[in-house]
Design a protein around this motif. Structure first.
Motif, mmCIF file in Angstrom:
data_model
loop_
_atom_site.group_PDB
_atom_site.id
_atom_site.type_symbol
_atom_site.label_atom_id
_atom_site.label_comp_id
_atom_site.label_asym_id
_atom_site.label_seq_id
_atom_site.Cartn_x
_atom_site.Cartn_y
_atom_site.Cartn_z
ATOM 1 N N TYR A 87 23.838 -85.958 -10.049
ATOM 2 C CA TYR A 87 24.075 -87.170 -9.272
ATOM 3 C C TYR A 87 23.804 -88.398 -10.145
ATOM 4 N N SER A 143 22.112 -92.508 -4.560
ATOM 5 C CA SER A 143 23.504 -92.377 -4.971
ATOM 6 C C SER A 143 23.989 -90.939 -4.775
ATOM 7 N N ALA A 144 25.208 -90.808 -4.269
ATOM 8 C CA ALA A 144 25.796 -89.480 -4.054
ATOM 9 C C ALA A 144 27.013 -89.239 -4.930
ATOM 10 N N GLN A 145 27.254 -90.108 -5.923
ATOM 11 C CA GLN A 145 28.384 -89.902 -6.839
ATOM 12 C C GLN A 145 27.982 -88.818 -7.839
ATOM 13 N N ILE A 146 28.921 -87.942 -8.169
ATOM 14 C CA ILE A 146 28.523 -86.678 -8.771
ATOM 15 C C ILE A 146 29.485 -86.230 -9.863
ATOM 16 N N ASP A 161 29.325 -82.083 2.384
ATOM 17 C CA ASP A 161 28.469 -83.072 1.732
ATOM 18 C C ASP A 161 28.017 -84.104 2.761
#
Length: 255
Positions: A87, A143-146, A161
């Motif tokens: 993440y 943050s949840a950007q992966i 998710d």
């Protein structure tokens, strides 16, 4: 999901393999009427190329820069499958930030339409930053950007998710490696629980630089009387060889 003209990667050296303009312009130039129809019908839709092979390689290379990420997850350890993902911190790379901001206004009308059909509230403002601020006030501030990385034998179990009460109903995954060249296997999988029927499954080969818009948790499905909730899950089939890396864009933050 039925095949589309973008299901196979464009040949190297073609104009289609090298999209022009800013990332925002490329997202804006997609046929959003067709994409919306496909998402409504199947719960997912594949765009044309958004990132060049060079941009894909640059994005994938970020995986080795540990300081860009807040945490690393070993999927086997948590029984999520096999493979690894990281993440990002809130200090997102410019390309990740631009892509997420570019997709949001195109996905927002779909999200609001789905909420209306299901009789739910539509808490999403026109502005992405305002929506994320609402997530943070609700305790979802991570943050949840992966970035995800799969090697031979790796796979991802079917899941959703969802990180709390604040949920955006659509998300995006972008392929960073070329199927059939950099890896084999590793199809993107989705299952949908149909009202009073057997579950329906689909698989999508994700071309390098293309994005797949897909359902986060559930979507409206036409029923005899109005609309029913169609729960959906997603995962990745076993990678047979090579390395498969993807960028995931999530439009709510995590608790």
């Amino acid at each position: 999901m039925p095949p589309t003209k973008t299901d196979a990667p464009p040949p190297a050296g073609t104009d289609a393999a090298r999209p022009d303009g800013s990332l925002t312009a490329r997202v804006d130039a997609a046929d959003w009427n067709a994409l919306t129809d496909e998402v409504n019908e199947y719960g997912s839709a594949l765009t044309g190329p958004l990132l060049t092979p060079g941009q894909c390689h640059e994005m994938a290379a970020l995986y080795d820069d540990a300081e860009r990420f807040r945490t690393t997850v070993d999927m086997a350890r948590h029984r999520f499958g096999s493979g690894q993902y990281r993440y990002f911190t809130h200090d997102l790379p410019d390309a990740v930030r631009e892509l997420r901001e570019a997709f949001y206004p195109h996905l927002l009308p779909i999200a609001r339409d789905w909420a209306g059909k299901l009789g739910r509230s539509a808490p999403w403002p026109d502005d992405l930053d305002r929506w994320l601020a609402k997530c943070h006030r609700a305790g979802q501030a991570k943050s949840a950007q992966i970035l995800l990385r799969y090697g031979a034998g790796d796979w991802n179990a079917l899941h959703r998710d969802v990180f709390g009460e604040m949920v955006f109903p659509l998300q995006v995954v972008i392929g960073l490696d070329a199927p059939g060249v950099d890896f084999t296997g590793g199809e993107f999988l989705m299952t949908e629980q149909r009202p009073r029927a057997q579950s329906r499954g689909s698989s999508t080969t994700l071309p390098q630089g293309h994005a797949l818009v897909f359902t986060t948790r559930d979507r409206p499905v036409a029923a005899r009387r109005g609309w029913s909730v169609g729960p959906m899950r997603h995962g990745v089939s076993t990678v047979r060889s090579g390395v498969r890396r993807t960028l995931g864009l999530v439009f709510h933050d995590a608790s």
